[in-house]
Design a protein around this motif. Structure first.
Motif, mmCIF file in Angstrom:
data_model
loop_
_atom_site.group_PDB
_atom_site.id
_atom_site.type_symbol
_atom_site.label_atom_id
_atom_site.label_comp_id
_atom_site.label_asym_id
_atom_site.label_seq_id
_atom_site.Cartn_x
_atom_site.Cartn_y
_atom_site.Cartn_z
ATOM 1 N N ASP A 285 5.405 -8.687 -1.357
ATOM 2 C CA ASP A 285 5.670 -7.247 -1.403
ATOM 3 C C ASP A 285 7.028 -6.915 -0.792
ATOM 4 N N GLU A 286 8.007 -7.759 -1.095
ATOM 5 C CA GLU A 286 9.343 -7.526 -0.552
ATOM 6 C C GLU A 286 9.913 -6.198 -1.024
ATOM 7 N N ALA A 287 9.571 -5.789 -2.240
ATOM 8 C CA ALA A 287 10.114 -4.543 -2.783
ATOM 9 C C ALA A 287 9.336 -3.332 -2.284
ATOM 10 N N SER A 288 8.026 -3.354 -2.441
ATOM 11 C CA SER A 288 7.224 -2.173 -2.105
ATOM 12 C C SER A 288 6.889 -2.069 -0.623
ATOM 13 N N LYS A 289 6.879 -3.203 0.094
ATOM 14 C CA LYS A 289 6.517 -3.241 1.512
ATOM 15 C C LYS A 289 5.080 -2.780 1.767
ATOM 16 N N SER A 292 -0.932 -2.749 -1.042
ATOM 17 C CA SER A 292 -1.838 -1.961 -1.870
ATOM 18 C C SER A 292 -1.145 -1.388 -3.100
ATOM 19 N N LYS A 293 0.180 -1.487 -3.156
ATOM 20 C CA LYS A 293 0.920 -0.900 -4.268
ATOM 21 C C LYS A 293 1.475 -1.937 -5.248
ATOM 22 N N VAL A 294 1.336 -3.220 -4.961
ATOM 23 C CA VAL A 294 1.873 -4.235 -5.864
ATOM 24 C C VAL A 294 0.949 -4.403 -7.073
ATOM 25 N N SER A 295 1.502 -4.891 -8.163
ATOM 26 C CA SER A 295 0.727 -5.038 -9.404
ATOM 27 C C SER A 295 -0.474 -5.949 -9.226
ATOM 28 N N ALA A 296 -0.310 -6.977 -8.395
ATOM 29 C CA ALA A 296 -1.385 -7.959 -8.215
ATOM 30 C C ALA A 296 -2.644 -7.346 -7.625
ATOM 31 N N THR A 297 -2.486 -6.340 -6.773
ATOM 32 C CA THR A 297 -3.656 -5.725 -6.138
ATOM 33 C C THR A 297 -4.057 -4.416 -6.800
ATOM 34 N N HIS A 313 -6.656 -11.230 -1.877
ATOM 35 C CA HIS A 313 -5.196 -11.323 -1.967
ATOM 36 C C HIS A 313 -4.571 -12.037 -0.770
ATOM 37 N N PHE A 314 -3.496 -12.807 -1.060
ATOM 38 C CA PHE A 314 -2.775 -13.574 -0.047
ATOM 39 C C PHE A 314 -1.276 -13.485 -0.325
ATOM 40 N N THR A 337 8.900 -10.937 -7.059
ATOM 41 C CA THR A 337 10.189 -11.605 -7.247
ATOM 42 C C THR A 337 9.949 -13.004 -7.787
ATOM 43 N N ASP A 338 10.999 -13.641 -8.281
ATOM 44 C CA ASP A 338 10.812 -14.934 -8.952
ATOM 45 C C ASP A 338 10.452 -16.066 -8.008
#
Length: 910
Positions: A285-289, A292-297, A313-314, A337-338
């Motif tokens: 979550d480097e971008a969103s910090k 709970s807001k990342v696509s994975a979750t 999630h990990f 990120t890649d």
């Protein structure tokens, strides 16, 4: 085979169906077995799945009544806390296989030392002891072992006499266990009936015929004494099929099986095979910090939950990744990120996962550098695109899973991927170079970033996520736990945030919005409501002290209604939870109350106490905390609700409409914060539908579109009417609200309080599944709250109606199966419909079901007059002291409409 080897983990099935029955007085098992697990503290899933777990007491922080303590009798380990108390005179030799010391079990002082340990075990609350290393004296190669055997025999009998209610399980002991041990020990364990292990070459092998026959004879002799026998055999950790075959052979031999790896560090397979539902989900979550807001979750869980699975999630940049892979159904890697920060460590973990055989699905990026050796490992070929950068790719082949919500854009990409697996999409450039951006592989699958989701302006899936996850993760089709439906009808609940409680209606200046909602909604609709207030809005020390007496009076009148459940919406209504929790300057992050600084306990505990003391009637207490503002609390805040006996709700919420009918508009059932769950509201409130309450106040009626879109083609959400008191302040918003309720009551629903839904949602994450090897029945264990399972209708399988199963109903392409009010269920699926009566659907919650020969008594409680549709009633009748109207709707289907909201009836087939 070294038959004195100490087990690390032991699993015993006990869904016996009369094939195997433990007869010892204390050993009553009626679930999915007993596990011996010393690796670490057992997982919650393991504790729920098995009736007992033998554990290493040194690893247990909190004793559970299901735990049985391991105790080495004939040997002592140098890492034990009590090792330094061992008298050196008691030591007779060494077991080099385990680096332990052999102890003189004949010594009375040593026996008393062990009894002191057992006394502590009993006092700490363990249910029993597992006595290991009983035959270690044989390593000493003494000429006469009779003294050892007599001492062990008398010692075990001494334990039974002193602890009559303690379970006792013995490892082997063939030399001294005889018919006098019936009732002294509860079971005997032995290893290696059909398999062996070559320790030198570290290979699994078959047991010799002579070894099998010798051990069978010994074990049958033990059984003849009335003592149950447990057999441990071995297979590769990831070879479930081999374990299953061996377990069946043990069952056919008349013994309780457990088959696992040689170190016994996994669930293993016995008569009941565990089916994991958790998916390891890797993100950063480097971008969103904010995880709970990342696509994975946020995006991934919705299709997984529909299939009956859920994420754990990990973030590998911040935490250690799991190693107990047997407790997971698969892995999804979806980074923002890649590359992960520690990409080399991450790849090493992925390599172990691939070697284990757990399916992995990569979404957007792989998360590690694609070096030549790594590319070879995963069967990819990556080449540079030799075409003009202004060129586009053309579609050569495409699966029906592609172009799900948005069409693929085959634009130029610098690198082209090919796989030795099954591509779902094949593109080609003018140079005849192939590109396969979506594929199912021998180890799982992948979908590259340009082929997963279109993110602007909305998030639209390019590839069908339901199919991608099912195929890529090799997910078995399971009886999926479901929180959208109960007893064949869609779950309905309604909850109100306390905002606007004191607003004056613009169309009725004499009444507050809260009075209008009370009189025109709560009192007029036969529905349950979960209602909250904001303490600082109505308390005398809040922001409206002059109006407080009247506002408190209104709140009391609402909370005393029978169809109202009490919730709190905090003290000061934090707008941004994480900001206000960490920042010293809290202005603009909550309602401004004189002399008040934000206090998390005051918000949650304090507001609850205020309601319970000042507003709640004597027969009710606050049950639910409804999150405020951005509804994004910290782990600490969520934990505080649990610690104070509150259920929690809000955040998330579906906003699918005809204008935006996209799956990405939905949120998961909840999100795990720390070790606990924040449960999301299934639907969003009127604030979202009305441009943050700035315009179009009539638009909340668009939630009806949401209800329809989340019901078909897949039912992914229950029906949730969620709003604020201020909806009663404007004529257009209030009319819209009534239109929503009118629609809800026109549908086939099962209504409940928000707390009932929350309990079902929590149960979704804690339900465990297994399968009985003897008859393929599914074994389901819940907390007693989740009441529905679903399977694909095109399987043409139907549940056997028994004490656990109420009935079933079809909706869309799924068969919804109704469970009773228990917490343990046996689901037998047949290729024919049942021949006994069952509930097709009802609008109430089944509180109780009892069967007596050809009579079935059912008690149903609801919030509307009870309706029940029963099938297979052509030879049966219904009897009740409540009045009802009977309608025959089909040759074997009968509808019953009662005037009461609580009914008990008997189905009489005599």
């Amino acid at each position: 085979m070294n038959w004195n080897m100490k087990p690390i983990v032991l699993l015993i099935s006990i869904i016996l169906l009369g094939t195997v029955e433990l007869k010892a007085k204390n050993f009553e098992l009626n679930g999915c077995g007993i596990a011996f697990y010393y690796k670490k503290e057992p997982s919650k899933e393991m504790v729920k799945f098995y009736d007992y777990i033998v554990v290493d007491p040194d690893n247990i922080k909190q004793v559970n009544k299901k735990f049985i303590a391991y105790l080495s009798v004939g040997e002592v380990e140098n890492y034990r806390k009590y090792y330094n108390k061992i008298d050196k005179k008691w030591i007779l030799g060494v077991n080099k296989n385990w680096n332990t010391e052999i102890v003189d079990v004949r010594n009375e002082n040593y026996q008393n030392f062990l009894l002191d340990i057992i006394d502590n075990i009993s006092k700490e609350g363990f249910s029993g002891i597992f006595l290991d290393t009983l035959d270690s004296y044989q390593f000493l190669k003494t000429k006469n072992n009779i003294d050892f055997e007599k001492s062990l025999s008398s010692f075990i009998k001494k334990i039974r006499k002193k602890y009559p209610n303690l379970l006792i399980i013995a490892n082997r002991g063939f030399e001294f266990i005889d018919e006098n041990f019936k009732g002294v020990i509860d079971a005997v364990v032995a290893e290696g009936l059909f398999t062996d292990y070559d320790f030198t070459n570290k290979k699994y092998t078959k047991q010799t015929k002579e070894g099998t026959e010798w051990l069978k004879n010994r074990l049958n002799q033990i059984k003849s004494y009335g003592i149950e026998v447990i057999v441990i055999d071995y297979a590769e950790k990831n070879n479930r099929e081999s374990k299953r075959v061996i377990a069946k052979k043990i069952l056919e031999s008349g013994f309780i099986p457990f088959v696992s790896d040689i170190n016994l560090e996994s669930f293993g397979i016995s008569k009941c095979e565990y089916y994991p539902r958790k998916i390891i989900t890797i993100y950063n979550d480097e971008a969103s910090k904010d995880y709970s807001k990342v696509s994975a979750t946020r995006l991934l869980p919705v299709p997984l939950e529909y299939l009956g699975y859920f994420i754990e999630h990990f973030n590998p940049d911040k935490t250690t990744l799991p190693t107990d892979l047997d407790q997971y159904a698969g892995v999804v890697v979806w980074p923002e990120t890649d590359l992960f920060k520690y990409e080399s460590n991450f790849y090493n973990w992925i390599e172990k996962v691939l070697d284990y055989g757990l399916p992995v699905l990569f979404i957007n990026f792989f998360g590690f550098n694609l070096t030549d050796d790594r590319i070879k490992k995963i069967g990819l070929k990556i080449s540079e695109n030799k075409d003009d950068p202004q060129s586009v790719l053309k579609i050569v082949d495409k699966s029906e899973d592609v172009n799900f919500e948005a069409n693929i854009n085959p634009s130029y990409t610098q690198y082209l991927y090919e796989t030795d697996g099954e591509p779902l999409l094949v593109l080609e450039n003018s140079k005849k170079q192939k590109h396969m951006p979506i594929a199912i592989t021998r180890w799982g699958g992948y979908t590259l970033s340009e082929s997963t989701i279109v993110s602007i302006p909305d998030e639209l899936w390019i590839v069908n996520p339901f199919s991608l996850l099912h195929k890529g993760l090799r997910l078995p089709v399971i009886p999926a736990p479901d929180v959208t439906t109960e007893n064949g009808r869609r779950i309905f609940f309604s909850h109100l945030d306390g905002d606007g409680f004191k607003e004056i209606a613009v169309y009725d200046k004499k009444r507050y919005a809260s009075e209008i909602i009370r009189d025109e909604i709560f009192k007029k609709y036969d529905l349950p409501f979960t209602v909250s207030i904001i303490e600082a809005e109505i308390a005398p020390y809040g922001i409206y002290p002059k109006e407080s007496p009247k506002l408190e009076e209104i709140a009391r009148s609402i909370f005393k209604l029978d169809n109202v459940e009490i919730a709190t919406h905090s003290f000061s209504h934090p707008f941004k939870w994480r900001d206000i929790e960490i920042k010293e300057n809290t202005q603009a992050y909550n309602l401004q109350i004189k002399d008040y600084s934000f206090d998390l306990k005051r918000e949650i505990i304090g507001s609850t106490k205020y309601i319970n003391k000042n507003l709640a009637p004597d027969n009710k207490k606050t049950k639910v905390f409804l999150w405020t503002g951005d509804c994004n609390p910290s782990e600490e805040a969520v934990k505080l609700t649990y610690e104070n006996g509150l259920l929690n709700l809000n955040g998330g919420g579906s906003t699918m409409t005809d204008m935006e009918p996209y799956l990405g508009k939905n949120y998961p059932i909840g999100i795990k914060k720390g070790e606990l769950y924040q449960i999301y509201a299934p639907n969003q409130n009127e604030n979202v539908y009305t441009n943050l309450w700035r315009s179009g106040f009539y638009k909340y009626k668009n939630v009806i579109q949401t209800f329809k879109l989340t019901d078909a083609p897949r039912r992914i959400k229950p029906m949730n009417v969620y709003y604020h008191f201020y909806s009663g302040s404007k004529i257009s918003s209030f009319k819209s609200l009534k239109e929503v309720y009118d629609y809800a009551v026109s549908q086939k629903i099962t209504a409940m309080f928000a707390s009932d839904y929350i309990l079902r949602a929590l149960d979704f994450y804690e339900t465990v599944l297994g399968k009985d090897l003897t008859d393929d029945s599914w074994i389901i264990k819940t907390n007693g709250n989740l009441r529905t399972l679903k399977i694909p209708a095109n399987f043409n399988l139907y549940p056997e109606i028994n004490k656990d199963i109420l009935g079933f109903n079809m909706h869309n392409d799924m068969l919804y199966i109704h469970l009773t009010d228990q917490d343990k269920f046996r689901l037998k699926l047949n290729n024919y419909t049942p021949d006994k009566p069952y509930i097709k659907e009802t609008n109430g919650v089944v509180v109780r079901k009892k069967e007596y020969n050809k009579l079935t008594k059912i008690f149903i409680k609801g919030y509307q007059p009870i309706e029940v549709i029963l099938k297979k009633m052509n030879r049966c009748k219904i009897e009740s002291d409540k009045k009802f109207i009977k309608t025959i709707t089909d040759k074997d289907e009968v509808s019953f409409k009662f005037i009461d909201k609580e009914v008990e009836f008997v189905i009489n087939c005599s």
